[in-house]
Motif scaffolding. Structure first.
Motif, PDB file in Angstrom:
ATOM      1  N   GLN A  35       5.405  -8.758   2.743  1.00 56.93           N
ATOM      2  CA  GLN A  35       4.792  -9.454   1.614  1.00 56.93           C
ATOM      3  C   GLN A  35       5.735  -9.564   0.412  1.00 56.93           C
ATOM      4  OE1 GLN A  35       1.596 -11.059   1.421  1.00 56.93           O
ATOM      5  NE2 GLN A  35       2.131 -10.919   3.599  1.00 56.93           N
ATOM      6  N   VAL A  36       6.801 -10.356   0.620  1.00 55.22           N
ATOM      7  CA  VAL A  36       7.695 -10.733  -0.475  1.00 55.22           C
ATOM      8  C   VAL A  36       7.833 -12.245  -0.450  1.00 55.22           C
ATOM      9  CG1 VAL A  36       9.002  -8.567  -0.582  1.00 55.22           C
ATOM     10  CG2 VAL A  36       9.704 -10.350   1.028  1.00 55.22           C
ATOM     11  N   SER A  37       8.249 -12.806  -1.565  1.00 54.46           N
ATOM     12  CA  SER A  37       8.281 -14.266  -1.682  1.00 54.46           C
ATOM     13  C   SER A  37       9.332 -14.899  -0.780  1.00 54.46           C
ATOM     14  CB  SER A  37       8.545 -14.666  -3.140  1.00 54.46           C
ATOM     15  OG  SER A  37       7.517 -14.176  -3.980  1.00 54.46           O
ATOM     16  N   GLU A  88       1.381 -11.722  -3.491  1.00 59.01           N
ATOM     17  CA  GLU A  88       0.064 -11.544  -4.104  1.00 59.01           C
ATOM     18  C   GLU A  88      -0.753 -10.474  -3.391  1.00 59.01           C
ATOM     19  OE1 GLU A  88      -3.933 -14.231  -5.145  1.00 59.01           O
ATOM     20  OE2 GLU A  88      -2.124 -15.163  -4.300  1.00 59.01           O
ATOM     21  N   TYR A  89      -0.615 -10.358  -2.104  1.00 55.40           N
ATOM     22  CA  TYR A  89      -1.443  -9.419  -1.330  1.00 55.40           C
ATOM     23  C   TYR A  89      -0.659  -8.171  -0.896  1.00 55.40           C
ATOM     24  CZ  TYR A  89      -4.557 -13.415  -1.095  1.00 55.40           C
ATOM     25  OH  TYR A  89      -5.370 -14.466  -1.419  1.00 55.40           O
ATOM     26  N   ILE A  97      13.519  -2.993   4.765  1.00 52.54           N
ATOM     27  CA  ILE A  97      12.469  -2.668   3.796  1.00 52.54           C
ATOM     28  C   ILE A  97      11.246  -3.501   4.157  1.00 52.54           C
ATOM     29  CG2 ILE A  97      11.762  -2.735   1.379  1.00 52.54           C
ATOM     30  CD1 ILE A  97      14.722  -2.441   0.626  1.00 52.54           C
ATOM     31  N   TYR A  98      10.151  -2.811   4.389  1.00 56.14           N
ATOM     32  CA  TYR A  98       8.914  -3.490   4.806  1.00 56.14           C
ATOM     33  C   TYR A  98       7.860  -3.337   3.720  1.00 56.14           C
ATOM     34  CZ  TYR A  98       4.472  -4.244   7.232  1.00 56.14           C
ATOM     35  OH  TYR A  98       3.222  -4.668   7.586  1.00 56.14           O
ATOM     36  N   VAL A  99       7.295  -4.480   3.313  1.00 60.15           N
ATOM     37  CA  VAL A  99       6.231  -4.491   2.304  1.00 60.15           C
ATOM     38  C   VAL A  99       4.939  -4.883   3.017  1.00 60.15           C
ATOM     39  CG1 VAL A  99       5.423  -5.461   0.128  1.00 60.15           C
ATOM     40  CG2 VAL A  99       7.886  -5.150   0.524  1.00 60.15           C
ATOM     41  N   PRO A 100       3.995  -3.919   3.185  1.00 58.09           N
ATOM     42  CA  PRO A 100       2.777  -4.208   3.945  1.00 58.09           C
ATOM     43  C   PRO A 100       1.818  -5.113   3.181  1.00 58.09           C
ATOM     44  CG  PRO A 100       2.676  -1.997   3.069  1.00 58.09           C
ATOM     45  CD  PRO A 100       4.045  -2.517   2.734  1.00 58.09           C
TER      46      PRO A 100
END
Length: 480
Positions: free
Chosen positions: A381-383, A408-409, A441-444
């Protein structure tokens, strides 16, 4: 007109000889006339009866044509697969040894077409004559047999024929395999009639001893080690592919030298060595298919899946893993099996007395040399997910910002760093993590709920509340 008829007849005879096929015997005889003879086939064969043969047919030509045509006709009539398999098994039962040839003159011969096919000895394949009779023996390969194994070219199981000797057995096994040295004798393993005792008779080839039914012959020789020992090197080397090695003494350094050396962009600390097990090959099969096709490594997908399932169930049999945890356990166990290779760090391979340089490789090993990774990959969840150039000393927030920032989420307090070498998941929020080239790098994503999920959750809570209220009311009633 007469010349044209002769030419047509010669063309027909030549065509039938080159392209044998089932033809009606009456038409054949009427067309070929004096060019055919009559041969009768009896005994245990695919078809019996009286058939036309060419005047220049030897026994093997006639029998082969008759066998193939009859087999083709029978298989074409068997529509079900199981019927075809049953017929194939029946065809294998016919013996091409110990065939009796009876002539109208009263002469009688014993023929061995199998030996003719192995040795080319025409005494076992004479020309046919008119009114010849071929009788095929009824035989039981489970009891009337002998076997040949060991240092021969074509080990196998053969129908036993009265009068067989050791020389016959070696000829049927296509002779001694020249790859073996100092082959001087054979062992005949002879089981007693009741099957309870075995006699081992050591014999010289010069003795040419008579054989008995059920003999198991082993041509004795030390196993040759002149085999196709090799490893496969994939990735960032100058000459990737199959590298010939010795049985036990080839080192990792020697392999890389024969592979043309490492390329400049080879990652020295992320090299993987997988042994020749079917699981490890499966792990890299999709990414290395072209190279592996050129190697000696073999792979059977069905066997691989079966063995992997067996490993999985064996690990799970005595566990107390819950249903909820089963999928995760299967994932972990499958990865454990796939990663039963070794992680290699080649950084000091060229140093004196380097242990990694002297590492002994084994036949079938697969060495994967990845390219250097000079980025940190940010995904989730990155742009703008993707690879961000590595900067020494920067933390995870720097790379998330370079990837466009949190979406956003996104769940900002559950970001995870996945180490490139070990694939370990570490929370950079709970502890300081030193980022390295090749890390992830993981953005859940925040879990979104549907209206039905909210209704079900609320319904569950209301149900609990209602049950509690009922219990309270009952206690109040009993207390009065």
């Amino acid at each position: 007109m007469k010349k044209i008829s002769i030419l047509l007849l010669m063309f027909f005879v030549l065509t039938v000889n080159i392209f044998p096929q089932s033809i009606d015997s009456k038409i054949s005889q009427s067309l070929m006339g004096a060019n055919t003879i009559s041969v009768t086939v009896g005994g245990n064969f695919i078809v019996t009866g009286t058939f036309p043969a060419f005047i220049n047919d030897r026994v093997d030509q006639f029998v082969t044509r008759l066998y193939n045509n009859s087999k083709e006709a029978l298989l074409s009539e068997a529509t079900a697969a199981y019927m075809r398999k049953a017929l194939e098994r029946d065809f294998a039962k016919y013996s091409f040894r110990n065939i009796t040839l009876k002539r109208a003159s009263g002469e009688e011969f014993k023929l061995d077409l199998l030996k003719f096919r192995k040795t080319g000895d025409f005494k076992n394949n004479p020309y046919l004559k008119n009114d010849d009779v071929l009788i095929f023996p009824t035989t039981d390969l489970e009891r009337n047999f002998f076997t040949v194994s060991g240092a021969v070219n074509a080990p196998g199981k053969f129908h036993f024929m009265e009068g067989d000797k050791l020389k016959d057995a070696i000829e049927l096994a296509e002779g001694i395999n020249k790859a073996y040295e100092n082959v001087q004798f054979a062992e005949i393993n002879r089981l007693s009639y009741d099957g309870e005792k075995i006699e081992v008779v050591k014999v010289s080839f010069d003795d040419n001893v008579p054989l008995q039914r059920g003999d198991r012959i082993v041509v004795v020789a030390n196993e040759t080690q002149r085999k196709e020992f090799s490893v496969t090197v994939i990735g960032e080397v100058n000459i990737p592919g199959t590298i010939p090695i010795t049985k036990n003494n080839s080192t990792l350094k020697e392999v890389f030298e024969r592979a043309g050396g490492l390329k400049e962009n080879a990652s020295l600390n992320r090299v993987k060595l997988y042994d020749n097990s079917i699981f490890n090959f499966l792990a890299y099969r999709e990414n290395t298919e072209d190279l592996l096709e050129k190697s000696s490594t073999s792979y059977n997908e069905n066997i691989g899946k079966l063995l992997l399932d067996l490993e999985k169930f064996s690990m799970l049999r005595m566990s107390n893993v819950t249903i909820e945890d089963t999928s995760y356990f299967f994932l972990e166990n499958q990865l454990r099996v796939y990663n039963e290779g070794a992680s290699l760090n080649l950084t000091d391979m060229n140093e004196p007395n380097s242990e990694i340089a002297d590492y002994k490789v084994k036949d079938g090993d697969i060495i994967v040399v990845p390219a250097k990774i000079t980025t940190i990959e940010v995904f989730g969840q990155v742009s703008n997910p993707g690879n961000i150039p590595f900067e020494e000393g920067k933390d995870y927030k720097y790379y998330i910002e370079k990837a466009g920032g949190f979406g956003e989420y996104s769940i900002e307090d559950e970001v995870m760093v996945i180490k490139g070498a070990s694939r370990e998941w570490i929370s950079p929020i709970e502890k300081t993590v030193k980022l390295e080239e090749g890390d992830y790098i993981y953005v859940p994503r925040e879990k979104t709920r549907s209206f039905n999920e909210y209704v079900q959750s609320i319904g569950g809570y209301l149900g609990i509340a209602a049950s509690a209220a009922t219990v309270i009311l009952l206690l109040i009633q009993f207390g009065k």
